[in-house]
Motif scaffolding. Structure first.
Motif, PDB file in Angstrom:
ATOM      1  N   GLY A  30      25.735 -22.531   1.573  1.00  0.00           N
ATOM      2  CA  GLY A  30      26.259 -23.873   1.798  1.00  0.00           C
ATOM      3  C   GLY A  30      27.760 -24.003   1.782  1.00  0.00           C
ATOM      4  O   GLY A  30      28.283 -25.109   1.888  1.00  0.00           O
ATOM      5  N   GLY A  31      28.476 -22.884   1.663  1.00  0.00           N
ATOM      6  CA  GLY A  31      29.932 -22.944   1.642  1.00  0.00           C
ATOM      7  C   GLY A  31      30.530 -23.104   3.029  1.00  0.00           C
ATOM      8  O   GLY A  31      29.889 -22.833   4.053  1.00  0.00           O
ATOM      9  N   GLN A  32      31.768 -23.553   3.063  1.00  0.00           N
ATOM     10  CA  GLN A  32      32.528 -23.726   4.304  1.00  0.00           C
ATOM     11  C   GLN A  32      33.762 -22.839   4.192  1.00  0.00           C
ATOM     12  O   GLN A  32      34.805 -23.277   3.724  1.00  0.00           O
ATOM     13  CB  GLN A  32      32.914 -25.198   4.464  1.00  0.00           C
ATOM     14  CG  GLN A  32      33.304 -25.593   5.872  1.00  0.00           C
ATOM     15  CD  GLN A  32      33.237 -27.090   6.040  1.00  0.00           C
ATOM     16  OE1 GLN A  32      32.162 -27.681   5.965  1.00  0.00           O
ATOM     17  NE2 GLN A  32      34.366 -27.723   6.258  1.00  0.00           N
ATOM     18  N   PRO A  33      33.640 -21.591   4.567  1.00  0.00           N
ATOM     19  CA  PRO A  33      34.614 -20.554   4.200  1.00  0.00           C
ATOM     20  C   PRO A  33      36.047 -20.828   4.633  1.00  0.00           C
ATOM     21  O   PRO A  33      36.314 -21.527   5.614  1.00  0.00           O
ATOM     22  CB  PRO A  33      34.063 -19.305   4.901  1.00  0.00           C
ATOM     23  CG  PRO A  33      32.597 -19.586   5.053  1.00  0.00           C
ATOM     24  CD  PRO A  33      32.514 -21.049   5.320  1.00  0.00           C
ATOM     25  N   GLY A  34      36.959 -20.207   3.895  1.00  0.00           N
ATOM     26  CA  GLY A  34      38.370 -20.245   4.248  1.00  0.00           C
ATOM     27  C   GLY A  34      38.797 -19.012   5.020  1.00  0.00           C
ATOM     28  O   GLY A  34      39.963 -18.890   5.397  1.00  0.00           O
ATOM     29  N   HIS A  35      37.869 -18.084   5.260  1.00  0.00           N
ATOM     30  CA  HIS A  35      38.178 -16.833   5.972  1.00  0.00           C
ATOM     31  C   HIS A  35      37.726 -16.957   7.416  1.00  0.00           C
ATOM     32  O   HIS A  35      36.565 -17.277   7.708  1.00  0.00           O
ATOM     33  CB  HIS A  35      37.479 -15.657   5.296  1.00  0.00           C
ATOM     34  CG  HIS A  35      38.047 -14.323   5.651  1.00  0.00           C
ATOM     35  ND1 HIS A  35      37.705 -13.659   6.809  1.00  0.00           N
ATOM     36  CD2 HIS A  35      38.938 -13.519   5.003  1.00  0.00           C
ATOM     37  CE1 HIS A  35      38.342 -12.503   6.853  1.00  0.00           C
ATOM     38  NE2 HIS A  35      39.105 -12.393   5.767  1.00  0.00           N
ATOM     39  N   ARG A  36      38.620 -16.700   8.336  1.00  0.00           N
ATOM     40  CA  ARG A  36      38.374 -16.951   9.758  1.00  0.00           C
ATOM     41  C   ARG A  36      37.185 -16.171  10.302  1.00  0.00           C
ATOM     42  O   ARG A  36      36.478 -16.652  11.205  1.00  0.00           O
ATOM     43  CB  ARG A  36      39.635 -16.618  10.558  1.00  0.00           C
ATOM     44  CG  ARG A  36      39.605 -17.129  11.990  1.00  0.00           C
ATOM     45  CD  ARG A  36      40.903 -16.827  12.736  1.00  0.00           C
ATOM     46  NE  ARG A  36      40.932 -17.501  14.019  1.00  0.00           N
ATOM     47  CZ  ARG A  36      41.412 -18.717  14.216  1.00  0.00           C
ATOM     48  NH1 ARG A  36      41.924 -19.383  13.199  1.00  0.00           N
ATOM     49  NH2 ARG A  36      41.394 -19.271  15.421  1.00  0.00           N
ATOM     50  N   SER A  37      36.935 -14.984   9.782  1.00  0.00           N
ATOM     51  CA  SER A  37      35.833 -14.180  10.314  1.00  0.00           C
ATOM     52  C   SER A  37      34.497 -14.882  10.167  1.00  0.00           C
ATOM     53  O   SER A  37      33.574 -14.665  10.959  1.00  0.00           O
ATOM     54  CB  SER A  37      35.792 -12.817   9.611  1.00  0.00           C
ATOM     55  OG  SER A  37      35.465 -12.960   8.231  1.00  0.00           O
ATOM     56  N   ALA A  38      34.370 -15.751   9.153  1.00  0.00           N
ATOM     57  CA  ALA A  38      33.133 -16.513   8.980  1.00  0.00           C
ATOM     58  C   ALA A  38      33.002 -17.590  10.057  1.00  0.00           C
ATOM     59  O   ALA A  38      31.897 -17.901  10.507  1.00  0.00           O
ATOM     60  CB  ALA A  38      33.096 -17.144   7.590  1.00  0.00           C
ATOM     61  N   TRP A  39      34.115 -18.173  10.459  1.00  0.00           N
ATOM     62  CA  TRP A  39      34.091 -19.252  11.447  1.00  0.00           C
ATOM     63  C   TRP A  39      33.734 -18.731  12.847  1.00  0.00           C
ATOM     64  O   TRP A  39      33.160 -19.466  13.657  1.00  0.00           O
ATOM     65  CB  TRP A  39      35.445 -19.960  11.486  1.00  0.00           C
ATOM     66  CG  TRP A  39      35.661 -20.860  10.304  1.00  0.00           C
ATOM     67  CD1 TRP A  39      35.796 -20.482   8.997  1.00  0.00           C
ATOM     68  CD2 TRP A  39      35.746 -22.283  10.313  1.00  0.00           C
ATOM     69  NE1 TRP A  39      35.963 -21.589   8.195  1.00  0.00           N
ATOM     70  CE2 TRP A  39      35.946 -22.707   8.969  1.00  0.00           C
ATOM     71  CE3 TRP A  39      35.681 -23.244  11.320  1.00  0.00           C
ATOM     72  CZ2 TRP A  39      36.077 -24.049   8.625  1.00  0.00           C
ATOM     73  CZ3 TRP A  39      35.827 -24.592  10.973  1.00  0.00           C
ATOM     74  CH2 TRP A  39      36.014 -24.978   9.648  1.00  0.00           C
ATOM     75  N   THR A  40      34.069 -17.488  13.114  1.00  0.00           N
ATOM     76  CA  THR A  40      33.768 -16.920  14.440  1.00  0.00           C
ATOM     77  C   THR A  40      32.482 -16.098  14.433  1.00  0.00           C
ATOM     78  O   THR A  40      32.105 -15.535  15.465  1.00  0.00           O
ATOM     79  CB  THR A  40      34.933 -16.029  14.907  1.00  0.00           C
ATOM     80  OG1 THR A  40      35.160 -14.987  13.947  1.00  0.00           O
ATOM     81  CG2 THR A  40      36.212 -16.850  15.060  1.00  0.00           C
ATOM     82  N   ASP A  41      31.809 -16.040  13.307  1.00  0.00           N
ATOM     83  CA  ASP A  41      30.604 -15.228  13.167  1.00  0.00           C
ATOM     84  C   ASP A  41      29.412 -15.889  13.858  1.00  0.00           C
ATOM     85  O   ASP A  41      29.146 -17.088  13.680  1.00  0.00           O
ATOM     86  CB  ASP A  41      30.300 -15.039  11.677  1.00  0.00           C
ATOM     87  CG  ASP A  41      29.105 -14.137  11.442  1.00  0.00           C
ATOM     88  OD1 ASP A  41      29.231 -12.924  11.701  1.00  0.00           O
ATOM     89  OD2 ASP A  41      28.053 -14.652  11.020  1.00  0.00           O
ATOM     90  N   ALA A  42      28.673 -15.092  14.624  1.00  0.00           N
ATOM     91  CA  ALA A  42      27.538 -15.625  15.382  1.00  0.00           C
ATOM     92  C   ALA A  42      26.446 -16.152  14.459  1.00  0.00           C
ATOM     93  O   ALA A  42      25.838 -17.209  14.724  1.00  0.00           O
ATOM     94  CB  ALA A  42      26.978 -14.537  16.307  1.00  0.00           C
ATOM     95  N   THR A  43      26.179 -15.453  13.374  1.00  0.00           N
ATOM     96  CA  THR A  43      25.139 -15.891  12.439  1.00  0.00           C
ATOM     97  C   THR A  43      25.499 -17.215  11.786  1.00  0.00           C
ATOM     98  O   THR A  43      24.661 -18.111  11.639  1.00  0.00           O
ATOM     99  CB  THR A  43      24.904 -14.818  11.365  1.00  0.00           C
ATOM    100  OG1 THR A  43      24.509 -13.595  11.992  1.00  0.00           O
ATOM    101  CG2 THR A  43      23.819 -15.259  10.389  1.00  0.00           C
TER     102      THR A  43
END
Length: 384
Positions: A298-311
């Motif tokens: 349920g987190g909203q990450p601060g790391h960009r790789s999470a924002w561009t991750d397909a999953t």
């Protein structure tokens, strides 16, 4: 039994507490001698109690980036650039979501790690509104039909005020005498009055969470033009109805530039276990952890790789892809020691003006007085 107990303080929403509990549990499994206890508080409780005082009782603290000026002045949290490896910090900087990483750097030191990233974005009920408004005029037409919800509490209207000032060609806080020049400020407030005069009066008591809950639990409101975005409401099973997110509307021919929020993870300078607390923070904000366990819980990450991750985007129905351009275009608030005095109070005359269709020039005058006071004041709050 654990021989080291770390106490952490965060804010009371699934986005703010659940991923910390999950990763804290995993850290303790890997390090049985360490137990991490998280306490949650409401956003208002954070505003009402100075964070610098909380550093005396908590090892780990979730903070808002405008507080870093106070952190730099009081040194009540650790300058993390002196405790973390340079390659780790470079990865964090390279993978910033918009200005998230930069927002925690002040006077040459890093006072928190960007654990969570957010900014106001548009949200809508795709089942009721297949195509959201694209322009300010289209938004006003939908508002006239009674289908628009928008946060109207003081802190949120203030954040939106910054966006409208920018849209009319001037950036707030350009000098130490006025928040914005009178012509631009009045124009911005008049534009906001157009919208707020059309929405349900209940909105003046709603923060972004309340708006998202209304939109995801009833069919009364179909669209929100700007509110701090929560990926939770784009996840199946979290609420009755799914929210989809999109870029904000265009005004004067370009998208509004919204005011970034999010949170950072700080380590108290008073902690009796500084090295362990830093190691916990390092794990929680690591790119791989942000992309997997943090996001999955349920987190909203601060790391960009999470924002561009397909999953991550599949799990959230494209939330991160939709909001990332808004984040990258975001405006970063001031962070001088004392700014939070202004932030805590300046939204009140603005909200009153919007509620009562008052005189924008008078509201702006009161805001400017508070701004001049803030240059010499200290305060603390949290806005996400």
């Amino acid at each position: 039994m654990a021989s080291i107990i770390l106490n952490g303080i965060t804010w009371g929403h699934s986005r703010g507490i659940t991923p910390l509990l999950a990763i804290g549990q995993r850290y303790s499994e890997l390090h049985p001698e360490v137990e991490i206890r998280w306490k949650k508080r409401s956003l208002q409780e954070f505003a009402d109690f100075p964070i610098e005082k909380l550093t005396e009782a908590y090892d780990l603290l979730i903070i808002d980036h405008p507080w870093v000026g106070c952190a730099a002045a009081t040194h009540c949290v650790l300058p993390l650039n002196e405790y973390l490896p340079s390659d780790y910090l470079q990865d964090q900087a390279n993978n910033s979501v918009g200005a998230s990483y930069e927002s925690y750097v002040y006077n040459g030191s890093l006072w928190a790690l960007p654990i969570d990233a957010a900014t106001p974005a548009a949200s809508y009920r795709k089942d009721l509104l297949p195509q959201p408004p694209q322009t300010w005029d289209e938004l006003l037409q939908l508002a006239k039909a009674g289908k628009v919800a928008v946060p109207g509490i003081p802190i949120d209207v203030l954040m939106h005020f910054y966006s409208f000032c920018i849209s009319f060609g001037a950036t707030p806080f350009a000098n130490e005498y006025e928040v914005i020049d009178t012509a631009t400020g009045v124009q911005a407030i008049e534009c906001m009055q157009q919208l707020y005069s059309l929405v349900d009066r209940r909105m003046f008591d709603c923060n972004p969470i309340a708006v998202a809950e209304l939109m995801s639990s009833t069919n009364d409101f179909w669209y929100c033009p700007f509110a701090y975005a929560y990926s939770n409401y784009s996840r199946a099973g979290f609420a009755k109805y799914l929210l989809h997110y999109a870029d904000v509307v265009a005004l004067n021919g370009k998208q509004l530039q919204t005011t970034i929020g999010g949170t950072g993870l700080s380590v108290s300078a008073f902690s009796q276990h500084k090295s362990v607390a830093v190691d916990v923070a390092k794990m929680m904000v690591d790119g791989e952890m942000q992309r997997t366990m943090y996001m999955q819980h349920g987190g909203q990450p601060g790391h960009r790789s999470a924002w561009t991750d397909a999953t991550a985007n599949e799990l959230t129905n494209g939330f991160f892809n939709a909001v990332l351009p808004v984040m990258d275009n975001g405006y970063m608030r001031p962070r001088y020691n004392g700014y939070l005095h202004f932030q805590d109070h300046a939204g009140t005359p603005l909200r009153t003006c919007l509620m009562d269709n008052g005189d924008p020039a008078k509201a702006l005058q009161l805001m400017n007085e508070l701004y001049r006071q803030s240059i010499h004041q200290n305060s603390t709050s949290l806005s996400v």
